[in-house]
Design an enzyme around this catalytic site. Structure first.
Site, PDB file in Angstrom:
ATOM      1  N   GLU A 217      -0.214 -28.548  -1.658  1.00 43.64           N
ATOM      2  CA  GLU A 217      -1.622 -28.175  -1.855  1.00 43.64           C
ATOM      3  C   GLU A 217      -1.712 -27.055  -2.880  1.00 43.64           C
ATOM      4  O   GLU A 217      -0.824 -26.189  -2.922  1.00 43.64           O
ATOM      5  CB  GLU A 217      -2.217 -27.681  -0.544  1.00 43.64           C
ATOM      6  CG  GLU A 217      -2.230 -28.723   0.551  1.00 43.64           C
ATOM      7  CD  GLU A 217      -2.877 -28.161   1.798  1.00 43.64           C
ATOM      8  OE1 GLU A 217      -4.078 -28.352   1.972  1.00 43.64           O
ATOM      9  OE2 GLU A 217      -2.165 -27.510   2.578  1.00 43.64           O
ATOM     10  N   HIS A 241       1.266 -33.612  10.626  1.00 49.87           N
ATOM     11  CA  HIS A 241       1.087 -34.528   9.494  1.00 49.87           C
ATOM     12  C   HIS A 241       2.424 -35.079   8.961  1.00 49.87           C
ATOM     13  O   HIS A 241       2.585 -36.287   8.793  1.00 49.87           O
ATOM     14  CB  HIS A 241       0.363 -33.840   8.333  1.00 49.87           C
ATOM     15  CG  HIS A 241      -0.967 -33.246   8.702  1.00 49.87           C
ATOM     16  ND1 HIS A 241      -1.791 -33.778   9.660  1.00 49.87           N
ATOM     17  CD2 HIS A 241      -1.627 -32.176   8.218  1.00 49.87           C
ATOM     18  CE1 HIS A 241      -2.888 -33.044   9.752  1.00 49.87           C
ATOM     19  NE2 HIS A 241      -2.816 -32.060   8.893  1.00 49.87           N
TER      20      HIS A 241
END
Ligand code: BG6
Length: 497
Positions: A217, A241
């Site tokens: 990210e 995740h």
């Protein structure tokens, strides 16, 4: 997404209804579902928070928020009409009688509808909130509860929360959300593996050298220190995740496309993960924390200097904003194949992808070849690339170059790719738990993560610093370099030179 399934009237009650998750993800997703005609006309969304807002204030807030995000505001009146807000404080013992009376008043007479309680709040509130729901007499046989991740801080707290929630809601009423499972490409991974014959014969340690799973990210954590100091990349991203993605790559073919069959196979993968603890944690894991650096074209502060946060503490200095792990699935199919997991904030680019690196040809007759690679890109630009070797056109010496065979979901299917939360919210309303985590899955993931976290905490050494805008600390490169491997994008850069 099946409209028919989800168009039963429902009351969706969001606890933490004006918080970051609700305003950034849940409300925009529900507005899309409303625009797509997926919500029954009578369906209502009841936000609960301590903010003191009236219905009108809340509708105004949602309107402003959606406008600021550039949402399509056609038919917004219909969507806003579904919204209610109840000001309530559930932190005190015995609860807030006035607040609960208002929730009861709103729900009274609608007991036949599906009732969904979405807990968009910290995990320690789940048990107490469920107890208050029961005390308020609001849990009906068709009620469901949605729990946001991370579920607890470790195996022990996850078990406690599961027990507490389990006193009020049965397992079939409990939906533990991991929004990565709602992403189109993640579901496509199952289709790619189990609706095509060509991959299965080579999907094993005979043909695959290693797998890389990256969720990078560019964002930092401004304003999130209160949460992030106690979560870190391991609890925030890896425990859920990344391990879910690993499960979908590594699982055996389930016998049916069925909620239990798929989840059974995922649990088996989690239970086959080779434990990492003690000195192995030094060799097989890497922690990093971003410092000041350049992200895009601007200078951004380090984690400890993020604005709008509480002052840094010892926990802030110890917390990892980057984690990389070399995992192994100890079973017949995957013996000896490393799964490299990596996630970080303030990385150079936003990119979530799974790279399956195949072995080289057994005997090469051309110079300059490189092994095949399958890249599943989850975001941005969802798609699948198979890198194959091809001959560069031209006379003379045969020169090879890796070129991608490319499937772009955007180009192939057109249209808008729905956000993961749209899919998952509709699944909750339809009562379909396939894409949600079962209790044993969450606990198996914690069982593997806990010893790593315990070792990190025991050593007390701070994470390795890396400047914002760089792909993690030097240790991340060494984690693969030791066995002569390279992260996917570094190899791409070498090929491009
Ligand atoms: C959330 C994490 O679960 O996932 C966030 O709490 C993270 O820290 C987010 O930013 C990433 O989700 P996505 O869908 O943007 O990749």
């Amino acid at each position: 997404m099946s409209a028919a399934l989800s168009r039963r009237p429902a009351d969706l009650v969001i606890f933490g209804g004006t918080g970051d998750l609700a305003m950034r993800k849940l409300i925009p997703a529900l507005q899309h579902c409303d625009r797509d005609g997926l919500l029954a006309p009578q369906t209502r969304i009841i936000a609960m928070s301590r903010s003191g807002l009236t219905d009108a204030d809340f509708r105004g807030k949602v309107h402003a928020e959606l406008a600021e995000r550039g949402a399509d505001l056609r038919d917004l009146g219909r969507f806003l009409g579904r919204l209610h807000h109840v000001s309530i404080d559930v932190s005190g013992d015995g609860g807030d009688a006035r607040g609960w009376a208002r929730v009861r008043g709103l729900l009274a007479g609608h007991e036949q509808r599906d009732r969904v309680f979405y807990l968009a709040s910290p995990p320690m509130t789940f048990g107490p909130f469920c107890r208050e729901l029961r005390l308020a007499g609001l849990v009906t046989p068709s009620s469901r509860v949605v729990l946001e991740k991370p579920l607890g801080r470790n195996l022990e707290s996850a078990r406690r929360i599961n027990d507490e929630v389990g006193e009020i809601f049965s397992e079939s009423q409990t939906f533990r959300i991991d929004h990565y499972l709602g992403k189109e490409t993640v579901q496509n991974l199952l289709v790619l593996r189990f609706a095509n014959a060509f991959l299965e014969p080579i999907w094993n340690s005979l043909w695959i050298d290693h797998v890389q799973i990256t969720v990078a990210e560019t964002v930092g954590t401004p304003g999130r220190r209160g949460y992030y100091d106690h979560a870190g990349a391991m609890r925030d991203m890896v425990q859920n995740h990344l391990l879910q993605l690993l499960c979908l790559v590594a699982m055996e073919p389930p016998s049916r496309n069925d909620r239990e069959a798929i989840r059974d196979e995922k649990v088996k993968v989690l239970e086959s993960l080779r434990p990492i603890s003690g000195t192995e944690a030094d060799r097989f894991t890497v922690r990093g924390q971003y410092t000041e650096g350049i992200a895009g074209d601007r200078r951004v502060p380090g984690y400890l200097d993020e604005p709008g946060s509480t002052p840094p503490t010892r926990a802030s200095r110890q917390v990892e904003t980057f984690a990389a792990i070399r995992a192994e699935v100890k079973n017949w199919r995957w013996a000896g194949v490393p799964f490299y997991l990596r996630t970080g904030k303030r990385m150079p680019t936003r990119c979530s992808e799974i790279v399956v690196q195949f072995k080289d040809v057994p005997h090469s007759i051309f110079p300059g070849g490189s092994p095949n690679k399958l890249v599943l890109r989850l975001q941005p630009s969802e798609g699948i690339q198979m890198h194959i070797m091809a001959k560069e056109p031209g006379a003379g010496e045969v020169a090879l170059r890796p070129v991608p065979l490319e499937l772009s979901f955007g180009k192939a299917f057109g249209g808008r790719v729905p956000d993961a939360y749209e899919r998952l919210l509709m699944d909750v309303l339809a009562g379909n738990p396939t894409l949600f985590m079962r209790r044993d899955e969450v606990e198996a993931a914690w069982r593997w993560i806990d010893p790593i976290l315990a070792t990190w905490e025991a050593t007390g050494t701070p994470p390795e610093p890396y400047p914002a805008g760089v792909a993690g600390p030097p240790g991340a490169r060494e984690l693969l370099g030791r066995s002569g491997r390279t992260w996917h994008e570094e190899l791409e850069e070498e090929v491009a030179l």
